[in-house]
Scaffold this motif. Structure first.
Motif, PDB file in Angstrom:
ATOM      1  N   ARG A  59      19.961 -22.341  -0.277  1.00 22.61           N
ATOM      2  CA  ARG A  59      19.429 -23.102   0.874  1.00 22.61           C
ATOM      3  C   ARG A  59      20.313 -24.317   1.176  1.00 22.61           C
ATOM      4  O   ARG A  59      20.285 -24.866   2.268  1.00 22.61           O
ATOM      5  CB  ARG A  59      17.965 -23.509   0.647  1.00 22.61           C
ATOM      6  CG  ARG A  59      17.373 -24.294   1.826  1.00 22.61           C
ATOM      7  CD  ARG A  59      15.841 -24.197   1.929  1.00 22.61           C
ATOM      8  NE  ARG A  59      15.177 -24.225   0.649  1.00 22.61           N
ATOM      9  CZ  ARG A  59      14.962 -25.328  -0.075  1.00 22.61           C
ATOM     10  NH1 ARG A  59      15.352 -26.499   0.383  1.00 22.61           N
ATOM     11  NH2 ARG A  59      14.357 -25.256  -1.238  1.00 22.61           N
ATOM     12  N   LEU A  60      21.113 -24.739   0.171  1.00 20.66           N
ATOM     13  CA  LEU A  60      22.009 -25.884   0.375  1.00 20.66           C
ATOM     14  C   LEU A  60      23.385 -25.426   0.858  1.00 20.66           C
ATOM     15  O   LEU A  60      23.960 -26.023   1.764  1.00 20.66           O
ATOM     16  CB  LEU A  60      22.162 -26.683  -0.923  1.00 20.66           C
ATOM     17  CG  LEU A  60      20.852 -27.046  -1.630  1.00 20.66           C
ATOM     18  CD1 LEU A  60      21.141 -27.872  -2.868  1.00 20.66           C
ATOM     19  CD2 LEU A  60      19.964 -27.822  -0.684  1.00 20.66           C
ATOM     20  N   LEU A 232      26.437 -33.230   7.554  1.00 17.23           N
ATOM     21  CA  LEU A 232      25.930 -33.348   6.181  1.00 17.23           C
ATOM     22  C   LEU A 232      24.434 -33.710   6.216  1.00 17.23           C
ATOM     23  O   LEU A 232      23.632 -33.165   5.456  1.00 17.23           O
ATOM     24  CB  LEU A 232      26.731 -34.411   5.405  1.00 17.23           C
ATOM     25  CG  LEU A 232      26.379 -34.537   3.928  1.00 17.23           C
ATOM     26  CD1 LEU A 232      26.732 -33.238   3.185  1.00 17.23           C
ATOM     27  CD2 LEU A 232      27.125 -35.713   3.280  1.00 17.23           C
ATOM     28  N   GLU A 233      24.076 -34.575   7.157  1.00 22.42           N
ATOM     29  CA  GLU A 233      22.656 -34.925   7.306  1.00 22.42           C
ATOM     30  C   GLU A 233      21.846 -33.713   7.790  1.00 22.42           C
ATOM     31  O   GLU A 233      20.711 -33.497   7.339  1.00 22.42           O
ATOM     32  CB  GLU A 233      22.555 -36.072   8.316  1.00 22.42           C
ATOM     33  CG  GLU A 233      21.483 -37.078   7.991  1.00 22.42           C
ATOM     34  CD  GLU A 233      21.335 -38.089   9.117  1.00 22.42           C
ATOM     35  OE1 GLU A 233      22.363 -38.519   9.690  1.00 22.42           O
ATOM     36  OE2 GLU A 233      20.174 -38.435   9.429  1.00 22.42           O
ATOM     37  N   CYS A 234      22.444 -32.934   8.703  1.00 24.43           N
ATOM     38  CA  CYS A 234      21.773 -31.698   9.160  1.00 24.43           C
ATOM     39  C   CYS A 234      21.542 -30.771   7.965  1.00 24.43           C
ATOM     40  O   CYS A 234      20.482 -30.151   7.836  1.00 24.43           O
ATOM     41  CB  CYS A 234      22.625 -30.963  10.193  1.00 24.43           C
ATOM     42  SG  CYS A 234      22.623 -31.705  11.826  1.00 24.43           S
ATOM     43  N   GLY A 238      17.810 -31.952   7.750  1.00 27.82           N
ATOM     44  CA  GLY A 238      17.279 -31.063   8.799  1.00 27.82           C
ATOM     45  C   GLY A 238      17.074 -29.639   8.322  1.00 27.82           C
ATOM     46  O   GLY A 238      16.013 -29.041   8.520  1.00 27.82           O
ATOM     47  N   LEU A 239      18.088 -29.096   7.660  1.00 30.93           N
ATOM     48  CA  LEU A 239      17.997 -27.700   7.225  1.00 30.93           C
ATOM     49  C   LEU A 239      17.274 -27.580   5.881  1.00 30.93           C
ATOM     50  O   LEU A 239      16.377 -26.754   5.715  1.00 30.93           O
ATOM     51  CB  LEU A 239      19.408 -27.100   7.131  1.00 30.93           C
ATOM     52  CG  LEU A 239      19.463 -25.612   6.806  1.00 30.93           C
ATOM     53  CD1 LEU A 239      18.910 -24.772   7.954  1.00 30.93           C
ATOM     54  CD2 LEU A 239      20.909 -25.173   6.533  1.00 30.93           C
ATOM     55  N   LYS A 240      17.682 -28.427   4.943  1.00 36.25           N
ATOM     56  CA  LYS A 240      17.123 -28.297   3.579  1.00 36.25           C
ATOM     57  C   LYS A 240      15.633 -28.625   3.538  1.00 36.25           C
ATOM     58  O   LYS A 240      14.862 -27.901   2.904  1.00 36.25           O
ATOM     59  CB  LYS A 240      17.890 -29.234   2.626  1.00 36.25           C
ATOM     60  CG  LYS A 240      17.350 -29.250   1.187  1.00 36.25           C
ATOM     61  CD  LYS A 240      18.271 -30.021   0.249  1.00 36.25           C
ATOM     62  CE  LYS A 240      18.075 -31.525   0.245  1.00 36.25           C
ATOM     63  NZ  LYS A 240      16.774 -31.996  -0.274  1.00 36.25           N
ATOM     64  N   ALA A 245      15.820 -23.182   7.889  1.00 38.06           N
ATOM     65  CA  ALA A 245      16.288 -22.007   8.648  1.00 38.06           C
ATOM     66  C   ALA A 245      17.691 -21.592   8.188  1.00 38.06           C
ATOM     67  O   ALA A 245      18.668 -21.712   8.915  1.00 38.06           O
ATOM     68  CB  ALA A 245      16.283 -22.329  10.146  1.00 38.06           C
ATOM     69  N   VAL A 246      17.756 -21.079   6.980  1.00 40.53           N
ATOM     70  CA  VAL A 246      19.048 -20.781   6.348  1.00 40.53           C
ATOM     71  C   VAL A 246      19.525 -19.377   6.729  1.00 40.53           C
ATOM     72  O   VAL A 246      18.751 -18.429   6.729  1.00 40.53           O
ATOM     73  CB  VAL A 246      18.902 -20.882   4.811  1.00 40.53           C
ATOM     74  CG1 VAL A 246      20.193 -20.502   4.114  1.00 40.53           C
ATOM     75  CG2 VAL A 246      18.470 -22.284   4.423  1.00 40.53           C
ATOM     76  N   MET A 247      20.821 -19.253   7.039  1.00 40.96           N
ATOM     77  CA  MET A 247      21.385 -17.935   7.349  1.00 40.96           C
ATOM     78  C   MET A 247      21.538 -17.107   6.076  1.00 40.96           C
ATOM     79  O   MET A 247      21.937 -17.630   5.029  1.00 40.96           O
ATOM     80  CB  MET A 247      22.756 -18.100   8.010  1.00 40.96           C
ATOM     81  CG  MET A 247      23.395 -16.786   8.419  1.00 40.96           C
ATOM     82  SD  MET A 247      25.083 -16.989   9.046  1.00 40.96           S
ATOM     83  CE  MET A 247      24.768 -17.523  10.715  1.00 40.96           C
TER      84      MET A 247
END
Ligand code: 3LM
Length: 398
Positions: A59-60, A232-234, A238-240, A245-247
């Motif tokens: 996820r990271l 990096l913030e995203c 935002g993502l983590k 919404a991880v690809m």
């Protein structure tokens, strides 16, 4: 980062991000793993603390995604990129990273239906103020900027009317008002082969990579490109923590495979679209043709300035009511009735009942989306065959 700065677009789309694999694999390996092992508890701790580089959990980040992200950063000429599970995943991640309660987003009023829903009905629930208006008018843009405006958001060409916004102009006006405003452009319709918004003054690019970037209709995917600190913030917020919404690594593989032919596909999409637009322009059953490549199109001059070619999307208004239009489209034999775009197959849809059904009747009118509007994602088939399909269904309409 392997940016291949002095290389051409075709070289970058094939080679950027590629690593020499220990086994010599030519194609990007799929790292189908959720987690990564550490040599010791101390090493795990050092990675969590950011004191040591290396993978932790997918996820990271994940090597398959990193390769794709480097490729996308190179193609859009940005510092960094972040792959996401969908275009909406990219948009939500980018926006939730950029704003918090009390902030204001100024966006163009013609948007993809779900982006419109997120901005118009979604973010306001959490205390983010949103204004949707026509950003082609610089005075109107200026009028709506406020001290708490953190984001100016738009698509160009817009979904579904192909309206063109002047990226350099919008970025200049927004940044003159406040250099800290993030100008975010959805570059899905143009792709970096036709337009690179970051080179024109935008701060962030988002994509539905489901469309032309992947190009084969077999993946839902998204990507964000921009400055390294914001990306990096995203990634780390935002993502983590927000969207998650991880690809998937397999989707990164498919997307990297599709990207190798982006320029060739776009050339063909654009030339087919131009031929189809010219056919519609001279057809008596067509009231209006929306295609940025036509001299008669409102945004043509701006499109010429910021697009290499004019894209693969065409919209038309038939001289027919909704029912007759539907009956007519149901007779298509080569083109497929489907939403989405950017695939090898020609896809035809009715925005008012499909992609833009989240708009009310008034909102549709404001965004210039009439009931008779038909949107065509022009595919890679022989142009004569696509034209013949439309000639046949239009022949009884006057
Ligand atoms: C469509 N569009 O048919 P995903 N930005 C733009 C888009 O066109 C889209 C997204 C973001 C369509 C999808 S409608 C149910 C099908 C300009 C998607 C969102 O999350 O990857 O679908 O991207 O216009």
């Amino acid at each position: 980062m392997n940016h291949l700065n002095n290389s051409g677009f075709a070289t970058k789309q094939i080679h950027a991000g590629a690593k020499r694999d220990e086994n010599g694999a030519l194609c990007m390996p799929i790292y189908q793993t959720a987690t990564f092992s550490f040599d010791s508890v101390e090493q795990g701790g050092a990675r969590f603390a950011g004191q040591e580089n290396g993978y932790i959990y997918s996820r990271l980040s994940n090597p398959s995604l990193i390769m794709l992200e480097e490729k996308m950063a190179a193609l859009e000429e940005g510092e960094a990129a972040l792959a996401t599970a969908s275009g909406m995943g990219a948009i939500a991640t980018a926006l939730w990273t950029a704003v918090r309660t009390g902030d204001h987003i100024l966006a163009d009023e013609t948007l993809y239906g779900c982006t419109y829903a997120l901005l118009n009905h979604g973010m306001e629930r959490y205390g983010v103020e949103v204004t949707l208006t026509d950003l082609t008018d610089a005075e109107n843009l200026k009028k709506h900027l406020k001290p708490n405006t953190k984001v100016v958001y738009f698509e160009t060409p817009c979904n579904p009317t192909l309206k063109i916004l002047d990226i350099a102009k919008v970025a200049q006006v927004a940044h003159e008002y406040n250099p800290a405003i993030r100008v975010i452009v959805d570059n899905t319709f143009a792709t970096p082969y036709l337009t690179r918004p970051l080179t024109l003054g935008a701060d962030v690019v988002v994509h539905s990579a489901t469309k032309y970037l992947n190009g084969h209709g077999d993946v839902i995917a998204g990507v964000i490109i921009g400055k390294a600190d914001y990306l990096l913030e995203c990634r780390m917020f935002g993502l983590k923590d927000v969207t998650g919404a991880v690809m998937a690594p397999f989707n990164a593989f498919l997307m990297a495979r599709g990207l190798k032919t982006l320029d060739i596909r776009m050339e063909r999409h654009c030339s087919n679209a131009m031929k189809l637009a010219r056919f519609f322009e001279s057809h008596p059953a067509v009231a209006k043709v929306y295609y940025p490549g036509l001299e008669s199109f409102n945004g043509h001059e701006t499109a010429k300035k910021q697009m290499r070619l004019f894209g693969g999307m065409v919209a038309i208004e038939l001289k027919a009511d909704k029912e007759t239009t539907a009956k007519c489209l149901n007779r298509l034999s080569l083109a497929t009735i489907a939403v989405s775009l950017g695939d090898a197959e020609t896809l035809v849809e009715h925005p008012a009942t499909m992609t833009h059904s989240t708009y009310t009747a008034d909102e549709l009118a404001e965004a210039g989306i009439s009931e008779g509007l038909v949107r065509i994602s022009v595919g890679l088939e022989d142009p004569e065959d696509i034209i013949a399909d439309f000639r046949e269904i239009l022949k009884d309409l006057k």
